[in-house]
Design an enzyme around this catalytic site. Structure first.
Site, mmCIF file in Angstrom:
data_model
loop_
_atom_site.group_PDB
_atom_site.id
_atom_site.type_symbol
_atom_site.label_atom_id
_atom_site.label_comp_id
_atom_site.label_asym_id
_atom_site.label_seq_id
_atom_site.Cartn_x
_atom_site.Cartn_y
_atom_site.Cartn_z
ATOM 1 N N HIS B 145 0.857 -1.178 0.000
ATOM 2 C CA HIS B 145 0.000 0.000 0.000
ATOM 3 C C HIS B 145 0.894 1.228 0.000
ATOM 4 C CE1 HIS B 145 -3.480 2.407 0.721
ATOM 5 N NE2 HIS B 145 -3.007 2.868 1.859
ATOM 6 N N LYS B 166 -0.328 10.673 1.179
ATOM 7 C CA LYS B 166 0.553 10.098 0.160
ATOM 8 C C LYS B 166 0.155 10.568 -1.232
ATOM 9 C CE LYS B 166 -0.427 5.846 1.296
ATOM 10 N NZ LYS B 166 -1.175 5.972 2.548
ATOM 11 N N ASP B 184 -1.519 4.022 -4.770
ATOM 12 C CA ASP B 184 -2.272 3.156 -3.870
ATOM 13 C C ASP B 184 -1.805 1.714 -3.754
ATOM 14 O OD1 ASP B 184 -4.921 4.215 -2.533
ATOM 15 O OD2 ASP B 184 -4.799 2.034 -2.491
ATOM 16 N N ARG B 251 18.352 13.326 12.312
ATOM 17 C CA ARG B 251 18.748 14.705 12.059
ATOM 18 C C ARG B 251 19.967 14.800 11.164
ATOM 19 N NH1 ARG B 251 16.169 17.735 16.190
ATOM 20 N NH2 ARG B 251 17.085 19.597 15.303
#
Lengths: 87, 333
Positions: B145, B166, B184, B251
């Site tokens: 998905h 998305k 999808d 980071r």
């Protein structure tokens, strides 16, 4: 996690409108809901995914729910399949 | 998985440079026979009577030397090995060039319901094309998905929970001139344990998108053929998640990976919150990925520069007395 086979009972199979009913219903639950058919495994909360299954009349879909409201989700989805997606 | 038959092999929709140019000469009733092995056999030794470790479940490729050997056997009237070969119920025979099998051979093929195919290609070229197709057909697959887009030539697989954005992110990327492979449901294939190839599950439904509030839209019609692609190697995995205050995000970069079907791809996790421009983050990640492919790692390079600088500072420090440093003066004093 619970799972059950659901059968498509409407003649036209799962096209856009039933898919949208399924996705709407699935999205109203917190649980993760997946449909499996043949080698495909898709998220029931997405319309395009549900359409991609290509579920025709009388085909069986293996539905898996897991999460805090899995029982309710499964009951609601089986009822939706039995009502032939409100058609 | 659905069985892959000889007919499917003839039906493969391929472009010029990997077109197999196969036609069926005889044994049409054998077209429904399944191909179960990704191997190609050259039955030269079998024709000579040596059947030890003969791969009877593979496609049999009859090149020019096998063809002349068959001719010789038939001239001599020695049909035993040929008949034995048919007895293995091989998926099909493929003849190279313009060779026409003898009437006896065709008769056998019809009787045993084994398809005889022919291709005008040379055997080395044909084997290469067929191997790459069989590799793809027999590759391990999974559906996932997510959304697959090509950003600056890098295949980016965007995953995340339902409703995280998305499709909207993909739409913005397409608007910026990138390409959509599938929205999808993405079908992933492991090609010879080296590449992860992603495509749409169903070519009929690919390049459509469901956007909340808009409904289902057709990308090809809206953005043109330049905005879509059939398949693409997945080279970067992007996971979108709603911003979690308590979670520490990466980071510096370069640390996360994702594994699909045993193939590892670099991964980034992008926390999403209103006002954050996710498409531009993905674009930057894709550019960075291209740099890495050229051997330049931004974060590692940066770290090395910092180390070098610290080292040189430490080295300079040795030449100064403590007073000099306090006074910030040159060496002359």
């Amino acid at each position: 996690m619970i799972s059950r086979d659901l059968e498509v009972l409407n003649r036209a199979g799962i096209h856009a409108r039933p898919a949208s009913e399924i996705a709407k219903m699935a999205s109203s639950f917190k649980s993760d809901i997946f449909f499996e058919k043949e080698s495909m495994r898709i998220n029931a909360k997405s319309i395009m995914g549900v359409i991609t299954l290509g579920a025709t009349y009388r085909s069986k879909i293996h539905c898996t729910c897991s999460g805090p409201d899995e029982e309710e989700a499964m009951a609601a989805l089986s009822a939706l399949f039995e009502r032939r997606f409100e058609q | 998985m659905k069985e892959f038959t000889v007919l499917d092999l003839l039906d493969l929709d391929l472009k010029e440079h990997n077109h197999l140019q196969l036609t069926c000469m005889a044994g049409r009733s054998g077209l429904s026979r399944p191909i179960k092995s990704a191997k190609i056999a050259r039955p030269g030794l079998a024709l000579a009577g040596f059947f030890v470790s003969f791969s009877g479940d593979s496609i049999q490729l009859i090149g020019r030397s096998e063809q002349s050997y068959i001719d010789m056997l038939e001239e001599r009237g020695e049909y035993e090995n040929i008949e034995k070969l048919f007895g293995y119920n091989v998926p099909c025979f493929i003849f190279i060039g313009d060779y026409m099998p003898s009437e006896h051979f065709i008769e056998l093929a019809e009787k045993k319901a084994t398809a005889l195919l022919t291709t005008p290609l040379e055997s080395s070229d044909f084997s290469r094309r067929l191997y790459s197709q069989l590799d793809e057909v027999f590759a391990a697959t999974m559906t996932i998905h997510g959304v697959l887009v090509e950003v600056y030539g890098i295949g980016v697989l965007i995953t995340g929970d339902s409703g995280v954005g998305k499709s909207e992110t993909a739409l913005e990327l397409i608007e910026r001139g990138h390409r959509l492979i599938s929205d999808d449901t993405v079908k992933l294939k492991n090609i010879s344990d080296a590449f992860l190839i992603g495509s749409g599950e169903n070519p009929m439904l690919a390049h459509h998108m469901e956007i909340r509030g808009l409904g289902i839209i057709n990308l090809t019609n809206l953005f043109g053929v330049g905005a879509i692609r059939e398949k693409k190697q997945v080279e970067l995995s992007v996971f979108l998640e709603t911003w979690d205050q308590t979670k520490q995000y990466d980071r510096i970069g370069d640390t996360l990976t994702d594994t699909f079907l045993g193939i590892t791809v670099p991964k980034i996790v992008i926390p999403v919150r209103p006002g954050r421009n996710v498409p531009i983050l993905i674009e930057t990640a894709a550019r960075n990925e291209r740099l890495k492919k050229l051997g330049y790692y931004s974060s590692r390079e940066f770290d090395q520069n910092v180390l070098k600088w610290l080292e040189s500072e430490a080295a300079r420090r040795m030449y100064f007395s403590s007073d000099d440093i306090e006074g910030e003066t040159g060496i002359d004093q």
